[in-house]
Scaffold this motif. Structure first.
Motif, mmCIF file in Angstrom:
data_model
loop_
_atom_site.group_PDB
_atom_site.id
_atom_site.type_symbol
_atom_site.label_atom_id
_atom_site.label_comp_id
_atom_site.label_asym_id
_atom_site.label_seq_id
_atom_site.Cartn_x
_atom_site.Cartn_y
_atom_site.Cartn_z
ATOM 1 N N SER A 204 -2.014 -1.230 18.325
ATOM 2 C CA SER A 204 -3.068 -2.240 18.344
ATOM 3 C C SER A 204 -3.082 -2.985 17.020
ATOM 4 N N ASP A 205 -3.977 -3.946 16.914
ATOM 5 C CA ASP A 205 -4.204 -4.583 15.627
ATOM 6 C C ASP A 205 -4.609 -3.506 14.618
ATOM 7 N N PRO A 206 -4.029 -3.512 13.401
ATOM 8 C CA PRO A 206 -4.354 -2.466 12.428
ATOM 9 C C PRO A 206 -5.845 -2.308 12.145
ATOM 10 N N MET B 124 11.035 -15.308 2.595
ATOM 11 C CA MET B 124 10.713 -13.989 3.138
ATOM 12 C C MET B 124 10.672 -12.922 2.051
ATOM 13 N N HIS B 125 11.085 -13.278 0.829
ATOM 14 C CA HIS B 125 11.252 -12.285 -0.219
ATOM 15 C C HIS B 125 10.053 -12.215 -1.163
ATOM 16 N N GLY B 126 9.963 -11.084 -1.854
ATOM 17 C CA GLY B 126 9.031 -10.953 -2.959
ATOM 18 C C GLY B 126 7.698 -10.348 -2.600
ATOM 19 N N MET B 127 6.906 -10.116 -3.634
ATOM 20 C CA MET B 127 5.630 -9.428 -3.472
ATOM 21 C C MET B 127 4.617 -10.221 -2.656
ATOM 22 N N ASP B 128 4.783 -11.552 -2.615
ATOM 23 C CA ASP B 128 3.824 -12.385 -1.888
ATOM 24 C C ASP B 128 4.201 -12.602 -0.426
ATOM 25 N N SER B 129 5.295 -11.996 0.014
ATOM 26 C CA SER B 129 5.714 -12.159 1.403
ATOM 27 C C SER B 129 4.654 -11.600 2.345
ATOM 28 N N GLU B 130 4.421 -12.310 3.428
ATOM 29 C CA GLU B 130 3.400 -11.904 4.395
ATOM 30 C C GLU B 130 3.694 -10.537 5.000
ATOM 31 N N ILE B 131 4.975 -10.182 5.121
ATOM 32 C CA ILE B 131 5.328 -8.913 5.750
ATOM 33 C C ILE B 131 4.805 -7.718 4.960
ATOM 34 N N ASN B 132 4.530 -7.920 3.660
ATOM 35 C CA ASN B 132 4.000 -6.827 2.849
ATOM 36 C C ASN B 132 2.589 -6.421 3.259
ATOM 37 N N ASN B 133 1.947 -7.217 4.094
ATOM 38 C CA ASN B 133 0.635 -6.820 4.607
ATOM 39 C C ASN B 133 0.729 -5.531 5.410
ATOM 40 N N CYS B 134 1.922 -5.226 5.919
ATOM 41 C CA CYS B 134 2.095 -3.949 6.621
ATOM 42 C C CYS B 134 1.894 -2.773 5.660
ATOM 43 N N MET B 135 2.330 -2.947 4.396
ATOM 44 C CA MET B 135 2.066 -1.915 3.392
ATOM 45 C C MET B 135 0.570 -1.805 3.132
ATOM 46 N N ARG B 136 -0.075 -2.953 3.056
ATOM 47 C CA ARG B 136 -1.528 -2.942 2.831
ATOM 48 C C ARG B 136 -2.262 -2.351 4.034
ATOM 49 N N ASP B 137 -1.726 -2.572 5.235
ATOM 50 C CA ASP B 137 -2.327 -1.951 6.425
ATOM 51 C C ASP B 137 -2.369 -0.432 6.281
ATOM 52 N N ILE B 138 -1.284 0.133 5.771
ATOM 53 C CA ILE B 138 -1.222 1.589 5.596
ATOM 54 C C ILE B 138 -2.303 2.047 4.638
ATOM 55 N N MET B 139 -2.457 1.346 3.507
ATOM 56 C CA MET B 139 -3.441 1.768 2.510
ATOM 57 C C MET B 139 -4.865 1.531 2.993
ATOM 58 N N THR B 140 -5.080 0.415 3.716
ATOM 59 C CA THR B 140 -6.418 0.162 4.260
ATOM 60 C C THR B 140 -6.829 1.280 5.202
ATOM 61 N N ARG C 192 -3.958 1.474 -6.796
ATOM 62 C CA ARG C 192 -5.317 1.132 -7.234
ATOM 63 C C ARG C 192 -6.244 0.976 -6.049
ATOM 64 N N TYR C 193 -5.710 0.403 -4.955
ATOM 65 C CA TYR C 193 -6.541 0.217 -3.768
ATOM 66 C C TYR C 193 -7.083 1.562 -3.285
ATOM 67 N N MET C 194 -6.235 2.567 -3.274
ATOM 68 C CA MET C 194 -6.683 3.888 -2.822
ATOM 69 C C MET C 194 -7.780 4.436 -3.734
ATOM 70 N N ARG C 195 -7.622 4.265 -5.034
ATOM 71 C CA ARG C 195 -8.651 4.757 -5.957
ATOM 72 C C ARG C 195 -9.946 3.955 -5.812
ATOM 73 N N ASP C 196 -9.810 2.629 -5.773
ATOM 74 C CA ASP C 196 -10.998 1.770 -5.773
ATOM 75 C C ASP C 196 -11.782 1.864 -4.473
ATOM 76 N N ASN C 197 -11.103 2.127 -3.367
ATOM 77 C CA ASN C 197 -11.775 2.096 -2.066
ATOM 78 C C ASN C 197 -12.124 3.477 -1.523
ATOM 79 N N THR C 198 -11.835 4.514 -2.285
ATOM 80 C CA THR C 198 -12.242 5.863 -1.888
ATOM 81 C C THR C 198 -13.106 6.535 -2.940
#
Length: 418
Positions: A57-59, A88-104, A135-141
């Motif tokens: 489903s949607d994350p 498609m490359h680099g830290m600003d690539s939209e595909i990296n949101n999948c990494m953020r999905d995991i941390m969220t 940092r996201y894990m620390r800040d959001n937990t």
């Protein structure tokens, strides 16, 4: 101690397989709406246990589950050298949101550990993003998570391929590893596949017909049966099979064989003479004009059996030409990726994009090695190699070149015996 884990963007199960090998218990599988890889994990409930459900489903809709760990292998295309196009490359690539999905999602679960696998460039070129995720894990937990970067190579931790990769390891406990004991020699491709060479091609379970090699013995099924020993097939693979009347030598690519066929027969097979999408030329004429270079990163190659396996990507079996004049089978690609023969394939034969499942995740040996030490560390027994402290307090563990002295000694001994 029961260690429950959730597989998030873990695709077809390489990470989950390694976790199960370390006695961890799968309690959930989360993927996006396409559900990539889920059919292969569903086919392996006997291996993974049956106390889990898949959610595609949607994350934002992923339901939190109580667990000690979250693991994942999100898309690596933003850092992979195989990705075409700088956008498609680099830290600003939209595909990296999948990494953020995991941390969220992990921040909702508040696990004891989060482990994420990617290409090595995610560390060398994407360290600020990796630190952002920590940092996201620390800040959001509100919890004190430690961040460790682990550079490894499948060949350094017991696998058969030279496949350098990266793990981001986020833990609520001190983490350390021990280096894998490689022994006197490293495996090569033939050690992984030679005992399957004369196995009849069949999707279904069948008895082994040849004794195991020193390396494949560790992957063979205790029940003496193996399945999934069938090549992938499509229009392209059938065209390549039409070239099989000429020799395909070890290390050669499709381009070498196309050229040899043309020089031998004065033309390419009829199956290569189709009109291209624009309708202005034919594929054979196009290839002749390009000196038979079809382009792309996933051209099939006759992999040499006396060398480590190469990197399997999303092309899977279509990458590997076998000495038996065919493409590699799904089981052979599973072997290269380190899946044990107990990991069934045949019951997922109708899954869309089955061929792509194998290369879109971690090899099993690194996953199993890492999670062995995650488990030991969680239980209060971390390994002695805790890594070098970096400028922001995170740590770096690097075992990516551990294979090198063993291979040099192995090659020196072969040269001395010749």
């Amino acid at each position: 101690m029961t260690i429950r884990f959730i597989d998030v963007h873990g695709f077809a199960g390489g990470f989950a397989c390694g976790a199960a090998q370390q006695g961890m218990t799968l309690v959930g599988k989360k993927e996006n709406k396409q559900g990539f890889g889920i059919p292969l994990m569903e086919a392996n409930r006997t291996f993974l246990g049956d106390g889990w459900q898949s959610q595609a489903s949607d994350p934002a809709e992923w339901e939190p589950i109580a667990a000690e760990g979250v693991i994942g292998t999100p898309p690596c295309s933003a850092f992979s050298s195989m990705t075409a196009g700088s956008k498609m490359h680099g830290m600003d690539s939209e595909i990296n949101n999948c990494m953020r999905d995991i941390m969220t999602y992990a921040a909702k679960v508040k696990p004891q550990f989060v482990c994420m696998e990617s290409v090595a460039q995610a560390y060398t070129k994407g360290l600020p993003l990796m630190r952002e995720l920590g940092r996201y894990m620390r800040d959001n937990t509100g919890l004190d998570y430690h961040v460790t970067h682990v550079l490894q190579n499948n060949w350094s931790v017991g696998g058969v391929s030279k496949r350098k990769r990266y793990f981001l390891v986020i833990t609520r406990f001190p983490f350390g590893v021990e280096r894998h004991q490689l022994g006197d020699k490293l495996p090569v491709l033939g050690d992984a596949l030679r005992d399957l060479a004369d196995q009849p091609l069949n999707w279904n379970e069948q008895p082994y017909t040849t004794d195991a090699t020193w390396w494949s013995a560790g992957l063979r099924s205790p029940g003496g049966l193996v399945d999934g020993h069938m090549p992938a097939e499509n229009a392209y693979s059938r065209r390549v099979m039409d070239l099989a009347s000429v020799e395909w030598r070890p290390r050669e690519t499709e381009a070498h064989v196309l050229k040899r066929y043309y020089e031998t027969n004065g033309q390419l097979p009829e199956s290569w003479q189709y009109a291209t999408a624009g309708g202005t030329t034919t594929r054979d004429a196009q290839l002749i004009a390009r000196n038979f270079d079809a382009g792309g990163f996933s051209k099939p190659r006759h992999w040499a059996w006396d060398e480590p396996a190469r990197v399997v990507n999303g092309a899977g079996p279509y990458m590997v030409w076998h000495p038996n004049q065919r493409f590699a089978t799904h089981r052979e690609i599973a072997r290269i990726m380190g899946f044990p023969d107990e990991w069934v394939v045949g019951t997922a034969r109708n899954a869309t994009s089955l061929h792509a499942f194998w290369g879109k995740g971690t090899s099993v040996a690194p996953a199993s090695w890492l999670l062995r030490w995650v488990k030991a560390s969680l239980e209060g027994n971390p390994g002695s190699y805790v890594g070098d402290e970096l400028d922001q307090g995170d740590r770096l563990i690097d075992v990516s070149m551990d294979w090198k002295p063993v291979w040099k000694r192995q090659q020196d001994e072969l040269a001395a015996a010749a």
